[in-house]
Motif scaffolding. Structure first.
Motif, mmCIF file in Angstrom:
data_model
loop_
_atom_site.group_PDB
_atom_site.id
_atom_site.type_symbol
_atom_site.label_atom_id
_atom_site.label_comp_id
_atom_site.label_asym_id
_atom_site.label_seq_id
_atom_site.Cartn_x
_atom_site.Cartn_y
_atom_site.Cartn_z
ATOM 1 N N GLY A 1 0.819 -1.208 0.000
ATOM 2 C CA GLY A 1 0.000 0.000 0.000
ATOM 3 C C GLY A 1 0.848 1.250 0.000
ATOM 4 N N PHE A 2 0.195 2.342 0.371
ATOM 5 C CA PHE A 2 0.836 3.650 0.338
ATOM 6 C C PHE A 2 1.010 4.208 1.742
ATOM 7 C CE2 PHE A 2 -1.394 3.170 -3.693
ATOM 8 C CZ PHE A 2 -0.365 3.417 -4.581
ATOM 9 N N SER A 3 2.127 4.886 1.949
ATOM 10 C CA SER A 3 2.378 5.562 3.206
ATOM 11 C C SER A 3 1.440 6.762 3.305
ATOM 12 C CB SER A 3 3.836 6.029 3.254
ATOM 13 O OG SER A 3 4.074 6.822 4.378
ATOM 14 N N GLU A 4 1.037 7.086 4.501
ATOM 15 C CA GLU A 4 0.132 8.225 4.698
ATOM 16 C C GLU A 4 0.822 9.570 4.494
ATOM 17 O OE1 GLU A 4 -1.903 7.927 8.436
ATOM 18 O OE2 GLU A 4 -2.515 5.863 8.034
ATOM 19 N N ASN A 5 2.150 9.576 4.535
ATOM 20 C CA ASN A 5 2.871 10.848 4.438
ATOM 21 C C ASN A 5 3.761 10.899 3.193
ATOM 22 O OD1 ASN A 5 4.534 8.883 5.424
ATOM 23 N ND2 ASN A 5 5.355 10.062 7.105
ATOM 24 N N LEU A 6 3.156 10.625 2.024
ATOM 25 C CA LEU A 6 3.895 10.700 0.765
ATOM 26 C C LEU A 6 4.284 12.138 0.450
ATOM 27 C CD1 LEU A 6 1.886 8.391 -1.655
ATOM 28 C CD2 LEU A 6 4.209 8.051 -0.858
ATOM 29 N N SER A 7 5.528 12.325 0.023
ATOM 30 C CA SER A 7 5.957 13.651 -0.409
ATOM 31 C C SER A 7 5.545 13.849 -1.871
ATOM 32 C CB SER A 7 7.476 13.789 -0.274
ATOM 33 O OG SER A 7 8.130 12.990 -1.244
ATOM 34 N N ILE A 8 5.611 15.066 -2.340
ATOM 35 C CA ILE A 8 5.283 15.370 -3.736
ATOM 36 C C ILE A 8 6.233 14.612 -4.664
ATOM 37 C CG2 ILE A 8 5.261 17.209 -5.478
ATOM 38 C CD1 ILE A 8 4.299 19.096 -3.212
ATOM 39 N N ASP A 9 7.527 14.565 -4.293
ATOM 40 C CA ASP A 9 8.501 13.840 -5.106
ATOM 41 C C ASP A 9 8.185 12.348 -5.164
ATOM 42 O OD1 ASP A 9 9.885 16.167 -5.663
ATOM 43 O OD2 ASP A 9 11.339 15.878 -4.050
ATOM 44 N N GLU A 10 7.795 11.774 -4.040
ATOM 45 C CA GLU A 10 7.451 10.348 -4.017
ATOM 46 C C GLU A 10 6.219 10.074 -4.873
ATOM 47 O OE1 GLU A 10 8.981 8.604 0.230
ATOM 48 O OE2 GLU A 10 7.253 9.964 0.261
ATOM 49 N N LYS A 11 5.233 10.969 -4.818
ATOM 50 C CA LYS A 11 4.046 10.798 -5.653
ATOM 51 C C LYS A 11 4.420 10.802 -7.128
ATOM 52 C CE LYS A 11 0.682 12.742 -2.438
ATOM 53 N NZ LYS A 11 -0.256 13.823 -2.150
ATOM 54 N N LYS A 12 5.298 11.708 -7.504
ATOM 55 C CA LYS A 12 5.735 11.802 -8.897
ATOM 56 C C LYS A 12 6.477 10.518 -9.307
ATOM 57 C CE LYS A 12 8.483 14.564 -12.050
ATOM 58 N NZ LYS A 12 9.397 15.669 -12.230
ATOM 59 N N ILE A 13 7.351 10.030 -8.448
ATOM 60 C CA ILE A 13 8.102 8.800 -8.730
ATOM 61 C C ILE A 13 7.147 7.622 -8.894
ATOM 62 C CG2 ILE A 13 9.697 7.117 -7.696
ATOM 63 C CD1 ILE A 13 11.150 9.633 -6.476
ATOM 64 N N LEU A 14 6.145 7.530 -8.015
ATOM 65 C CA LEU A 14 5.170 6.439 -8.095
ATOM 66 C C LEU A 14 4.330 6.539 -9.367
ATOM 67 C CD1 LEU A 14 4.045 6.189 -4.379
ATOM 68 C CD2 LEU A 14 5.392 4.514 -5.666
ATOM 69 N N GLU A 15 3.921 7.751 -9.738
ATOM 70 C CA GLU A 15 3.154 7.933 -10.970
ATOM 71 C C GLU A 15 3.963 7.465 -12.181
ATOM 72 O OE1 GLU A 15 1.989 12.049 -11.148
ATOM 73 O OE2 GLU A 15 0.558 11.820 -9.495
ATOM 74 N N GLU A 16 5.245 7.835 -12.218
ATOM 75 C CA GLU A 16 6.117 7.414 -13.319
ATOM 76 C C GLU A 16 6.273 5.892 -13.320
ATOM 77 O OE1 GLU A 16 9.722 9.599 -12.728
ATOM 78 O OE2 GLU A 16 8.820 11.507 -13.351
ATOM 79 N N HIS A 17 6.431 5.322 -12.149
ATOM 80 C CA HIS A 17 6.573 3.867 -12.026
ATOM 81 C C HIS A 17 5.333 3.159 -12.562
ATOM 82 C CE1 HIS A 17 7.254 -0.100 -10.332
ATOM 83 N NE2 HIS A 17 6.082 0.003 -9.731
ATOM 84 N N PHE A 18 4.154 3.613 -12.138
ATOM 85 C CA PHE A 18 2.918 2.963 -12.580
ATOM 86 C C PHE A 18 2.689 3.163 -14.081
ATOM 87 C CE2 PHE A 18 1.713 3.528 -7.981
ATOM 88 C CZ PHE A 18 1.954 2.204 -7.663
ATOM 89 N N GLN A 19 3.075 4.303 -14.605
ATOM 90 C CA GLN A 19 2.958 4.524 -16.046
ATOM 91 C C GLN A 19 3.852 3.545 -16.799
ATOM 92 O OE1 GLN A 19 0.730 6.668 -17.651
ATOM 93 N NE2 GLN A 19 1.389 5.360 -19.324
ATOM 94 N N GLU A 20 5.074 3.353 -16.310
ATOM 95 C CA GLU A 20 5.983 2.385 -16.934
ATOM 96 C C GLU A 20 5.389 0.976 -16.890
ATOM 97 O OE1 GLU A 20 9.802 2.548 -15.024
ATOM 98 O OE2 GLU A 20 10.079 4.659 -15.511
ATOM 99 N N GLN A 21 4.807 0.608 -15.754
ATOM 100 C CA GLN A 21 4.204 -0.718 -15.610
ATOM 101 C C GLN A 21 3.035 -0.896 -16.575
ATOM 102 O OE1 GLN A 21 5.417 -3.253 -13.537
ATOM 103 N NE2 GLN A 21 7.084 -1.788 -13.429
ATOM 104 N N MET A 22 2.226 0.141 -16.732
ATOM 105 C CA MET A 22 1.093 0.072 -17.662
ATOM 106 C C MET A 22 1.588 -0.044 -19.101
ATOM 107 S SD MET A 22 -1.618 2.667 -15.749
ATOM 108 C CE MET A 22 -1.963 3.518 -17.213
ATOM 109 N N ASP A 23 2.656 0.680 -19.438
ATOM 110 C CA ASP A 23 3.223 0.603 -20.780
ATOM 111 C C ASP A 23 3.754 -0.802 -21.070
ATOM 112 O OD1 ASP A 23 2.598 3.271 -21.105
ATOM 113 O OD2 ASP A 23 4.661 3.991 -20.776
ATOM 114 N N ILE A 24 4.384 -1.416 -20.100
ATOM 115 C CA ILE A 24 4.908 -2.777 -20.254
ATOM 116 C C ILE A 24 3.764 -3.753 -20.485
ATOM 117 C CG2 ILE A 24 6.020 -4.680 -19.010
ATOM 118 C CD1 ILE A 24 7.854 -2.505 -17.708
ATOM 119 N N GLU A 25 2.711 -3.632 -19.696
ATOM 120 C CA GLU A 25 1.562 -4.523 -19.855
ATOM 121 C C GLU A 25 0.876 -4.316 -21.199
ATOM 122 O OE1 GLU A 25 0.595 -7.132 -17.966
ATOM 123 O OE2 GLU A 25 2.459 -6.681 -16.891
#
Length: 137
Positions: A105-129
């Motif tokens: 899951g997700f930490s309750e105290n995500l920073s803006i940078d962490e959110k951006k990193i996670l968004e990029e990660h999930f986009q990469e995963q969706m592109d792979i799929e």
């Protein structure tokens, strides 16, 4: 007799010097804080007499650093492939190398940078799929 005594002393000192790795329950829970992590590797066992489960979950945390830290939860059983999943990691206040897997899951105290990193990660995963699906069709 002296040889036996010497051997017993050596064996005793070896056993005393071997420290068992501490578990989360060996600490005070207030000594930890949550950070966001991602599973990097969760190999499934190939033992035919064992359930086909992941035994060790490898993860990275402090995602917004130039060099995120890595950790592993050993002898952990999970019935699905969790590579790429977001996870919450508990990190010790005084030593950030002491860490434990908490949950998917997700930490309750995500920073803006962490959110951006996670968004990029999930986009990469969706592109792979999407690529896998296109190759099948």
């Amino acid at each position: 007799m002296k040889k036996i005594l010497a051997i017993l002393i050596v064996i005793s000192s070896i056993l005393i010097s071997c420290k068992e790795e501490k578990k989360y329950t060996d600490y005070n829970e207030n000594d930890f804080y949550e950070v966001q992590g991602l599973v990097t590797h969760a190999p499934l066992t190939d033992d035919p007499y064992d359930l086909h489960v992941a035994k060790d979950v490898h993860y990275k945390y402090f995602l917004d650093r130039d060099q995120p830290l890595s950790g592993i939860e050993e002898n952990f059983e999970i019935l699905e492939d969790v590579k790429g999943y977001p996870v919450v990691i508990l990190v010790h206040i005084e030593d950030e190398m002491i860490n434990f897997y908490d949950r998917i899951g997700f930490s309750e105290n995500l920073s803006i940078d962490e959110k951006k990193i996670l968004e990029e990660h999930f986009q990469e995963q969706m592109d792979i799929e999407r690529e896998k699906i296109n190759k099948r069709n």
